[in-house]
Design an enzyme around this catalytic site. Structure first.
Site, PDB file in Angstrom:
ATOM      1  N   CYS A  40      -1.064  10.461  -0.394  1.00 48.65           N
ATOM      2  CA  CYS A  40      -2.513  10.428  -0.556  1.00 48.65           C
ATOM      3  C   CYS A  40      -2.834  10.851  -1.979  1.00 48.65           C
ATOM      4  O   CYS A  40      -2.529  11.981  -2.360  1.00 48.65           O
ATOM      5  CB  CYS A  40      -3.173  11.376   0.438  1.00 48.65           C
ATOM      6  SG  CYS A  40      -4.963  11.489   0.214  1.00 48.65           S
ATOM      7  N   ASP A  90       0.830  -1.208   0.000  1.00 47.77           N
ATOM      8  CA  ASP A  90       0.000   0.000   0.000  1.00 47.77           C
ATOM      9  C   ASP A  90       0.862   1.255   0.000  1.00 47.77           C
ATOM     10  O   ASP A  90       0.521   2.263  -0.624  1.00 47.77           O
ATOM     11  CB  ASP A  90      -0.924  -0.011   1.231  1.00 47.77           C
ATOM     12  CG  ASP A  90      -2.024   1.040   1.142  1.00 47.77           C
ATOM     13  OD1 ASP A  90      -2.383   1.426   0.014  1.00 47.77           O
ATOM     14  OD2 ASP A  90      -2.518   1.480   2.194  1.00 47.77           O
TER      15      ASP A  90
END
Lengths: 299, 299
Positions: free
Chosen positions: B241, B17
């Site tokens: 992000c 991730d």
């Protein structure tokens, strides 16, 4: 869930505790502009300067000029750190609305930082408290090292409670409990606060957490759940940690506000205007804000 | 105080991730070295790669090479993300010990991210779950957007609970609840978890928080107080992000470990060795770790 305060008062310490620990010395005009931008954002309590020896803290040597240049407005308390009578008189002359004294919960820290025992440091502050009372100026008391000391490590919560209650007795209307080196974690925070709350009412306590290890918001959450409703923070996370170079300093006001907003707790502060203050001082210091919220929202 | 788990299992998601959201594409050898260093630090569950279309996620195109190059050791589960049968077969061939499927708690996010409804996405994962059961491979289920969606904003906690319980019924042994955009705050976290816990036992839940707004540790503290004992995190706070450039990604494993250590919760992870992994990958990416603990302790 615990019950949280409906309203929290944020004490902005960026212009003092923050800038004092920045390597760059800024002009008084810049500091005054920062204070004004913080007032624009809705902050009602702004630590504006420090009247200590310029030999010790050169960054604060022009605090009188900062006080002279801010655009004062009603309903805002502009405060100053005053370690002794000379500092107190200078703060009073500059027009500070509130003064602050500072002690430590760690004997070693007190010795190394201000060269006397905790008890002696409190005695030295007594005349300042008396003069402030005579002048009708509120006095705030800072206790440092409440969750750890760079020399001693863990600090006995009872020691924190003792120093806090002594400051209360001396006439401080509020005691700000400082995790100076940021080593506190949530359970330690709860234990420390439990000991202090046995001696000092929640309404007279504030928490002042440094975010050196990223723990500040978790600790603040614990403090809120225990009824604390005054939080010290610094816009853009100003100020580094003198004990760990490159590490972060005060918890960022933006990050605290984001959490409080998300919890439905009222502060009277506008995030949008706060970000303008954050961007202003970060641009001036030529670095990114040490605030995750600022970095996300300004991106 | 609430009671906290005595022991917490950290699922390290940095190599997958984390690195998937870094701009730089690293060599398989570097990723394998990172996985090995994480294993050295005592992490027992390491998300090692992703078998998705290289068109979508070029950073993960060489996950088979990563699996081939890690120095496998006993007692460690090396897992992989597998969106479909093709991915599952590749993960199985690469020797993944565990696979993961992923759905969203937000309809808009599901549509924009994987181009189908939540219900359709779950149906697509059914064959993967069946094949995994036949191969005796555990399946983990990720639910994204549990505390907010970039398109919809707030997400109904009941919706999260529904998707989580459906994944459980499909055969997932554990559901990881992801605050994909990091907008969660403590009270929202508590409300969401309360709804999910009504349908899924705490022992089958993990929390996966992004630290975009600095809220992750405060939210994790709430999750711990509600009995959650599995936490996803990424060394050095790897991963940005995608919805806020320059913002931080996964909560840093170092910061989580610091809090857990401070709370007396056992993890089996060595901070010292973890910092070596953090330094290795941060140096490779030529940037500072997005971990306050790493920056303080490595300074």
């Amino acid at each position: 869930m615990s019950s949280f305060p409906e309203q929290v008062s944020i004490v902005e310490v960026g212009p003092r505790d923050g800038l004092q620990n920045e390597a760059v010395k800024l002009d008084a005009a810049v500091k005054a502009m920062l204070v004004d931008k913080l007032a624009d954002a809705g902050l009602k309590r702004i630590e504006t300067g420090s009247f200590v020896s310029p030999k010790w803290v050169p960054q604060m040597a022009d605090s009188d000029a900062v006080f002279a240049q801010i655009k004062r407005r009603d309903g805002i308390s502009y405060s100053a750190l005053t370690p002794n009578m000379r500092g107190f008189e200078a703060a009073q002359a500059a027009g500070a609305d509130e003064v602050a004294i500072f002690g430590a919960a760690s004997e070693s820290f007190s010795q190394k930082n201000i060269n006397c025992s905790i008890q002696e440091s409190l005695e030295r502050f007594a005349p300042v408290c008396e003069a402030a009372r005579a002048a009708n100026l509120p006095v705030r008391g800072y206790v440092s090292c409440v969750l750890g000391c760079p020399y001693e490590g863990d600090i006995d919560p009872q020691q924190v409670a003792d120093v806090a209650s002594k400051m209360l007795e001396m006439g401080c209307y509020e005691i700000s409990l400082g995790d100076t080196i940021g080593t506190g974690t949530p359970v330690k925070t709860a234990n420390m606060l439990q000991a202090v709350l046995a001696k000092v009412p929640a309404k007279q306590l504030a928490v002042h957490f440094h975010d050196t290890y990223g723990q500040a918001l978790a600790n603040l959450y614990v403090a809120l759940s225990m009824g604390i409703s005054v939080i010290d923070s610094a816009v853009a996370g100003l100020g580094g940690c003198p004990y760990a170079k490159g590490a972060s300093g005060n918890v960022a006001t933006e990050d605290v506000l984001y959490m409080l907003n998300g919890m439905g707790i009222t502060t009277g502060i506008s995030m949008e205007s706060l970000l303008l203050a954050s961007k202003y001082i970060s641009d001036t210091l030529q670095r990114k804000p040490a605030s995750k919220v600022a970095n996300a929202l300004l991106s």
